[in-house]
Every structure is written in structure tokens, then in C-alpha cells.
Write a protein that holds these residues in place. Structure first.
Motif, PDB file in Angstrom:
ATOM      1  N   PRO A 127       0.842  -1.199   0.000  1.00 46.82           N
ATOM      2  CA  PRO A 127       0.000   0.000   0.000  1.00 46.82           C
ATOM      3  C   PRO A 127       0.874   1.245   0.000  1.00 46.82           C
ATOM      4  O   PRO A 127       1.889   1.305   0.704  1.00 46.82           O
ATOM      5  CB  PRO A 127      -0.787  -0.119   1.316  1.00 46.82           C
ATOM      6  N   CYS A 128       0.486   2.249  -0.787  1.00 43.55           N
ATOM      7  CA  CYS A 128       1.270   3.485  -0.860  1.00 43.55           C
ATOM      8  C   CYS A 128       0.416   4.735  -0.684  1.00 43.55           C
ATOM      9  O   CYS A 128       0.957   5.841  -0.653  1.00 43.55           O
ATOM     10  CB  CYS A 128       2.033   3.552  -2.176  1.00 43.55           C
ATOM     11  N   TRP A 129      -0.913   4.567  -0.557  1.00 42.57           N
ATOM     12  CA  TRP A 129      -1.800   5.726  -0.424  1.00 42.57           C
ATOM     13  C   TRP A 129      -3.188   5.226  -0.038  1.00 42.57           C
ATOM     14  O   TRP A 129      -3.525   4.065  -0.324  1.00 42.57           O
ATOM     15  CB  TRP A 129      -1.871   6.481  -1.738  1.00 42.57           C
ATOM     16  N   VAL A 130      -3.961   6.061   0.615  1.00 38.41           N
ATOM     17  CA  VAL A 130      -5.365   5.774   0.877  1.00 38.41           C
ATOM     18  C   VAL A 130      -6.175   7.009   0.528  1.00 38.41           C
ATOM     19  O   VAL A 130      -5.702   8.135   0.683  1.00 38.41           O
ATOM     20  CB  VAL A 130      -5.621   5.364   2.346  1.00 38.41           C
ATOM     21  N   SER A 131      -7.388   6.782   0.036  1.00 35.97           N
ATOM     22  CA  SER A 131      -8.174   7.922  -0.405  1.00 35.97           C
ATOM     23  C   SER A 131      -9.651   7.669  -0.207  1.00 35.97           C
ATOM     24  O   SER A 131     -10.099   6.544   0.011  1.00 35.97           O
ATOM     25  CB  SER A 131      -7.864   8.253  -1.866  1.00 35.97           C
ATOM     26  N   LEU A 132     -10.424   8.755  -0.298  1.00 35.61           N
ATOM     27  CA  LEU A 132     -11.813   8.749   0.104  1.00 35.61           C
ATOM     28  C   LEU A 132     -12.615   9.703  -0.761  1.00 35.61           C
ATOM     29  O   LEU A 132     -12.151  10.804  -1.051  1.00 35.61           O
ATOM     30  CB  LEU A 132     -11.920   9.194   1.573  1.00 35.61           C
ATOM     31  N   THR A 133     -13.799   9.291  -1.172  1.00 41.20           N
ATOM     32  CA  THR A 133     -14.718  10.227  -1.793  1.00 41.20           C
ATOM     33  C   THR A 133     -15.642  10.793  -0.730  1.00 41.20           C
ATOM     34  O   THR A 133     -15.875  10.177   0.300  1.00 41.20           O
ATOM     35  CB  THR A 133     -15.564   9.550  -2.883  1.00 41.20           C
ATOM     36  N   SER A 134     -16.188  11.968  -0.999  1.00 47.31           N
ATOM     37  CA  SER A 134     -17.023  12.647  -0.010  1.00 47.31           C
ATOM     38  C   SER A 134     -18.125  13.429  -0.696  1.00 47.31           C
ATOM     39  O   SER A 134     -17.910  14.011  -1.764  1.00 47.31           O
ATOM     40  CB  SER A 134     -16.168  13.598   0.837  1.00 47.31           C
ATOM     41  N   ARG A 135     -19.300  13.445  -0.097  1.00 50.07           N
ATOM     42  CA  ARG A 135     -20.389  14.273  -0.612  1.00 50.07           C
ATOM     43  C   ARG A 135     -20.240  15.723  -0.162  1.00 50.07           C
ATOM     44  O   ARG A 135     -20.820  16.623  -0.747  1.00 50.07           O
ATOM     45  CB  ARG A 135     -21.735  13.715  -0.158  1.00 50.07           C
ATOM     46  N   MET A 148     -18.463   6.721  -7.582  1.00 46.71           N
ATOM     47  CA  MET A 148     -18.309   5.526  -6.754  1.00 46.71           C
ATOM     48  C   MET A 148     -18.943   5.777  -5.396  1.00 46.71           C
ATOM     49  O   MET A 148     -19.234   6.899  -5.023  1.00 46.71           O
ATOM     50  CB  MET A 148     -16.827   5.186  -6.578  1.00 46.71           C
ATOM     51  N   VAL A 149     -19.153   4.696  -4.661  1.00 52.70           N
ATOM     52  CA  VAL A 149     -19.693   4.828  -3.322  1.00 52.70           C
ATOM     53  C   VAL A 149     -18.677   5.518  -2.420  1.00 52.70           C
ATOM     54  O   VAL A 149     -17.480   5.535  -2.703  1.00 52.70           O
ATOM     55  CB  VAL A 149     -20.047   3.444  -2.737  1.00 52.70           C
ATOM     56  N   VAL A 150     -19.173   6.088  -1.337  1.00 47.74           N
ATOM     57  CA  VAL A 150     -18.301   6.723  -0.354  1.00 47.74           C
ATOM     58  C   VAL A 150     -17.630   5.630   0.464  1.00 47.74           C
ATOM     59  O   VAL A 150     -18.299   4.865   1.162  1.00 47.74           O
ATOM     60  CB  VAL A 150     -19.118   7.659   0.554  1.00 47.74           C
ATOM     61  N   ALA A 151     -16.317   5.528   0.368  1.00 46.31           N
ATOM     62  CA  ALA A 151     -15.570   4.486   1.094  1.00 46.31           C
ATOM     63  C   ALA A 151     -14.084   4.789   1.012  1.00 46.31           C
ATOM     64  O   ALA A 151     -13.619   5.458   0.083  1.00 46.31           O
ATOM     65  CB  ALA A 151     -15.841   3.103   0.500  1.00 46.31           C
ATOM     66  N   TRP A 152     -13.357   4.308   1.997  1.00 44.44           N
ATOM     67  CA  TRP A 152     -11.901   4.385   1.959  1.00 44.44           C
ATOM     68  C   TRP A 152     -11.363   3.304   1.018  1.00 44.44           C
ATOM     69  O   TRP A 152     -11.844   2.172   1.019  1.00 44.44           O
ATOM     70  CB  TRP A 152     -11.317   4.173   3.353  1.00 44.44           C
ATOM     71  N   THR A 153     -10.350   3.651   0.249  1.00 45.29           N
ATOM     72  CA  THR A 153      -9.755   2.716  -0.701  1.00 45.29           C
ATOM     73  C   THR A 153      -8.231   2.790  -0.622  1.00 45.29           C
ATOM     74  O   THR A 153      -7.673   3.884  -0.673  1.00 45.29           O
ATOM     75  CB  THR A 153     -10.195   3.044  -2.143  1.00 45.29           C
ATOM     76  N   PRO A 154      -7.556   1.632  -0.506  1.00 45.93           N
ATOM     77  CA  PRO A 154      -6.092   1.642  -0.550  1.00 45.93           C
ATOM     78  C   PRO A 154      -5.581   1.558  -1.989  1.00 45.93           C
ATOM     79  O   PRO A 154      -6.212   0.937  -2.849  1.00 45.93           O
ATOM     80  CB  PRO A 154      -5.720   0.368   0.219  1.00 45.93           C
ATOM     81  N   ALA A 158     -18.544   6.390   5.361  1.00 45.29           N
ATOM     82  CA  ALA A 158     -17.293   5.670   5.138  1.00 45.29           C
ATOM     83  C   ALA A 158     -16.799   5.040   6.438  1.00 45.29           C
ATOM     84  O   ALA A 158     -16.766   5.693   7.482  1.00 45.29           O
ATOM     85  CB  ALA A 158     -16.226   6.601   4.568  1.00 45.29           C
ATOM     86  N   GLN A 159     -16.400   3.795   6.366  1.00 43.39           N
ATOM     87  CA  GLN A 159     -15.967   3.030   7.533  1.00 43.39           C
ATOM     88  C   GLN A 159     -14.440   2.952   7.581  1.00 43.39           C
ATOM     89  O   GLN A 159     -13.786   2.803   6.555  1.00 43.39           O
ATOM     90  CB  GLN A 159     -16.567   1.624   7.436  1.00 43.39           C
ATOM     91  N   PHE A 160     -13.870   3.064   8.779  1.00 46.35           N
ATOM     92  CA  PHE A 160     -12.429   2.932   8.970  1.00 46.35           C
ATOM     93  C   PHE A 160     -12.169   2.451  10.387  1.00 46.35           C
ATOM     94  O   PHE A 160     -13.077   2.421  11.219  1.00 46.35           O
ATOM     95  CB  PHE A 160     -11.709   4.263   8.702  1.00 46.35           C
ATOM     96  N   THR A 161     -10.942   2.076  10.672  1.00 43.29           N
ATOM     97  CA  THR A 161     -10.567   1.565  11.990  1.00 43.29           C
ATOM     98  C   THR A 161      -9.459   2.414  12.585  1.00 43.29           C
ATOM     99  O   THR A 161      -8.538   2.832  11.855  1.00 43.29           O
ATOM    100  CB  THR A 161     -10.096   0.105  11.898  1.00 43.29           C
ATOM    101  N   VAL A 162      -9.536   2.689  13.863  1.00 43.64           N
ATOM    102  CA  VAL A 162      -8.417   3.307  14.586  1.00 43.64           C
ATOM    103  C   VAL A 162      -7.825   2.270  15.527  1.00 43.64           C
ATOM    104  O   VAL A 162      -8.557   1.541  16.207  1.00 43.64           O
ATOM    105  CB  VAL A 162      -8.851   4.577  15.359  1.00 43.64           C
ATOM    106  N   THR A 163      -6.513   2.171  15.530  1.00 40.42           N
ATOM    107  CA  THR A 163      -5.794   1.172  16.307  1.00 40.42           C
ATOM    108  C   THR A 163      -4.724   1.876  17.128  1.00 40.42           C
ATOM    109  O   THR A 163      -4.045   2.767  16.617  1.00 40.42           O
ATOM    110  CB  THR A 163      -5.120   0.137  15.377  1.00 40.42           C
ATOM    111  N   SER A 164      -4.589   1.499  18.372  1.00 43.37           N
ATOM    112  CA  SER A 164      -3.602   2.162  19.231  1.00 43.37           C
ATOM    113  C   SER A 164      -2.201   1.945  18.677  1.00 43.37           C
ATOM    114  O   SER A 164      -1.830   0.846  18.286  1.00 43.37           O
ATOM    115  CB  SER A 164      -3.698   1.657  20.665  1.00 43.37           C
ATOM    116  N   ARG A 165      -1.426   3.017  18.658  1.00 44.08           N
ATOM    117  CA  ARG A 165      -0.058   2.965  18.153  1.00 44.08           C
ATOM    118  C   ARG A 165       0.828   2.337  19.212  1.00 44.08           C
ATOM    119  O   ARG A 165       0.961   2.843  20.341  1.00 44.08           O
ATOM    120  CB  ARG A 165       0.439   4.373  17.827  1.00 44.08           C
ATOM    121  N   LEU A 166       1.464   1.231  18.867  1.00 40.46           N
ATOM    122  CA  LEU A 166       2.341   0.536  19.813  1.00 40.46           C
ATOM    123  C   LEU A 166       3.776   1.003  19.621  1.00 40.46           C
ATOM    124  O   LEU A 166       4.175   1.390  18.517  1.00 40.46           O
ATOM    125  CB  LEU A 166       2.259  -0.978  19.592  1.00 40.46           C
ATOM    126  N   PRO A 167       4.583   0.956  20.678  1.00 40.68           N
ATOM    127  CA  PRO A 167       5.986   1.343  20.546  1.00 40.68           C
ATOM    128  C   PRO A 167       6.687   0.468  19.509  1.00 40.68           C
ATOM    129  O   PRO A 167       6.447  -0.746  19.440  1.00 40.68           O
ATOM    130  CB  PRO A 167       6.563   1.100  21.947  1.00 40.68           C
TER     131      PRO A 167
END
Length: 271
Positions: free
Chosen positions: A24-32, A80-86, A261-270
Motif C-alpha cells: 500500500p502506498c496511499w489511501v483515499s476517500l470520496t465525499s459528498r 463511486m460509493v463513499v468508502a476508503w480505498t487503498p 465511510a468506515q475505517f478503523t483506529v488502532t492504538s499505536r504501539l511502541p
């Protein structure tokens, strides 16, 4: 590009995908409503924004000055539908698109030229949407990795079958320098680039599920310092919480922005 600006949305590009590919090198999103989308992700993820050279309808998100993601108004890009895409780095967009078609996937749009690169929006055999990018990025791949998602995860019907499909498209586990490594760990397929986990593939999605979140799709995971704070900010800014796991590290929450649009947040580990 669909689901936001392509990876060359500004002028400060440096070579990146020439030495790393298949990752993966980028992520993008459409928006209304790009203004509302900017406000939401600024509140939840602390992003700052700037314009992209594609025009006023395209915006680039920054983390400590590093470009990490893009958004675009739905009306100004591919419908396209509103969604995150890698998007995945490839040496040749034409070759990658040809391999997708040969293996039963779909080339929805492209390849199209977006100097200094080329992009295409694709779907795998089970309908999961992803993009490819050939060319340069706003920031070097290593800088993007430090500031951007922890990883992306494909929820699919059959992880083994999907790993073969993507491996052939993106040249995973090849002898070429810069290729990604693929391993099977438990019930997941794990993709690593330069030692970092950059993608995971899991089985269990249902192609005909009425709920689109259960159908095959790529999920973007953003690393954050405080998952609980992101959950609260999402709720306070028109978003919703689909799942919140706070029992043990890494903490994780699946969120939905006001546009759906759905996405996940994950705690940043050391590290």
C-alpha cells in the motif's frame, strides 16, 4: 482519482514506488461534502489539510506536514460509493491491469495518467475495490509509512484464494528487489514490506450479504495515540461507533464517518 486525490496531488513529489512495490502506498476517500469531511477527520485524527493540484474539489490530509491521505468530492471524480480505498504501488499500471483482467477481476477505471504517474481503480474477483499507482508520491514511502495507516486489511471470502490473486497481480514474494513477503500466521495472510506489516487478509466475508460491511472489502486501519479519544470525537462530530475493543492492547475501534465511510483506529504501539 476515485476516493480522493491520487498520490501525486501536490508538487513536492519524490521517487518512492520505484524501490518498493506491491505494498500500500496511499489511501483515499470520496465525499459528498468535503468541508464536513475535513472537519470530521481533523477532530478525530488531528489531520490538517491543503489543496491538491487537481483542483479545488481535491484535498490532501497532512500529519506533521506529511501527506497521508486524500479526499475528493463525489461529483468531481469517478462515480463511486463513499468508502476508503487503498492504492498499491506497482512498477507498471498497464501490466497490473492486464493481470487483473486475466484473473477474473475488473478494471473499473484506467489506467489514467496523472503526472507524474498513472492510476487505475480495480476490483478483485469477489468485488473488493482497490487501486494501483505507478509513479511518484507526495512523500517518500518510508515517510508515508511512519505517518499513515498501520496497515490495511482485506475481509474476503477465502483468504488463501485472495492471496494468490493479489500475489499474482502485485508480484508479492517475487525475486525482484522491493517485493513484499507473504506469510500465513494463524488464520490470516500477512503481507510485509521491509519488515513492516502493511496488509492482512482474513476469510469470512460474504459476497451477497445485505450489509455492505460484511461483503468483501478493504478496511483501512489508522494508528492513533488514544483510541478512546477518537471514539468520543467521532460521536461528537456526527460519526458512529460500530465496534470498540478496549480490553487489551492494541485497543481498536471501527468507526463510521458522517458520510458513511468506515475505517478503523488502532492504538499505536511502541516500535
Amino acid at each position: 482519482m476515485n476516493h480522493a486525490t491520487h498520490p501525486s496531488g501536490a508538487t513536492d513529489v519524490v521517487p518512492s514506488t520505484h524501490s518498493v512495490f506491491g505494498a500500500p502506498c496511499w489511501v483515499s476517500l470520496t465525499s459528498r461534502d468535503t468541508g464536513a469531511t475535513e472537519a470530521f477527520y481533523s477532530a478525530v485524527l488531528g489531520w490538517r489539510w491543503r489543496s491538491a493540484r487537481l483542483g479545488d474539489h481535491f484535498r490532501v490530509a497532512l500529519v506533521n506536514g506529511t501527506p497521508v491521505a486524500g479526499i475528493a468530492a463525489v461529483a468531481s471524480v469517478w462515480q463511486m460509493v463513499v468508502a476508503w480505498t487503498p492504492y498499491f504501488a506497482v512498477p507498471s499500471a498497464d501490466d497490473a491491469v492486464a493481470r487483473v483482467r486475466e484473473r477474473g477481476g475488473t478494471a473499473a477505471v484506467g489506467p489514467l495518467s496523472f503526472p507524474p504517474g498513472r492510476a487505475a481503480l480495480l476490483a478483485d474477483r469477489d468485488g473488493a475495490i482497490f487501486g494501483i499507482w505507478e509513479g511518484e508520491l507526495l512523500a517518500g514511502w518510508e515517510a508515508w509509512r511512519r505517518a499513515a495507516p498501520t496497515f490495511v486489511r482485506l475481509h474476503t471470502r477465502d483468504a488463501f484464494d485472495a492471496a494468490i490473486f493479489y500475489g499474482e497481480i502485485l508480484e508479492w514474494a517475487s525475486d525482484r528487489p522491493g517485493s513484499c513477503q507473504v506469510h500465513y500466521e494463524g488464520d490470516e495472510v500477512v503481507l510485509r514490506s521491509r519488515g513492516d506489516v502493511v496488509a492482512r487478509i482474513v476469510s469470512g466475508a460474504l459476497e451477497a450479504a445485505p450489509d455492505p460491511t460484511i461483503r468483501p472489502h478493504w478496511q483501512v486501519h489508522f494508528a492513533v495515540e488514544d483510541v478512546a479519544a477518537c471514539v468520543k470525537a467521532a460521536q461528537n462530530n456526527g460519526g458512529s461507533v460500530l465496534r470498540y475493543d478496549s480490553g487489551s492492547l492494541p485497543y481498536e475501534a471501527v468507526l463510521r464517518d458522517p458520510d458513511g465511510a468506515q475505517f478503523t483506529v488502532t492504538s499505536r504501539l511502541p516500535r
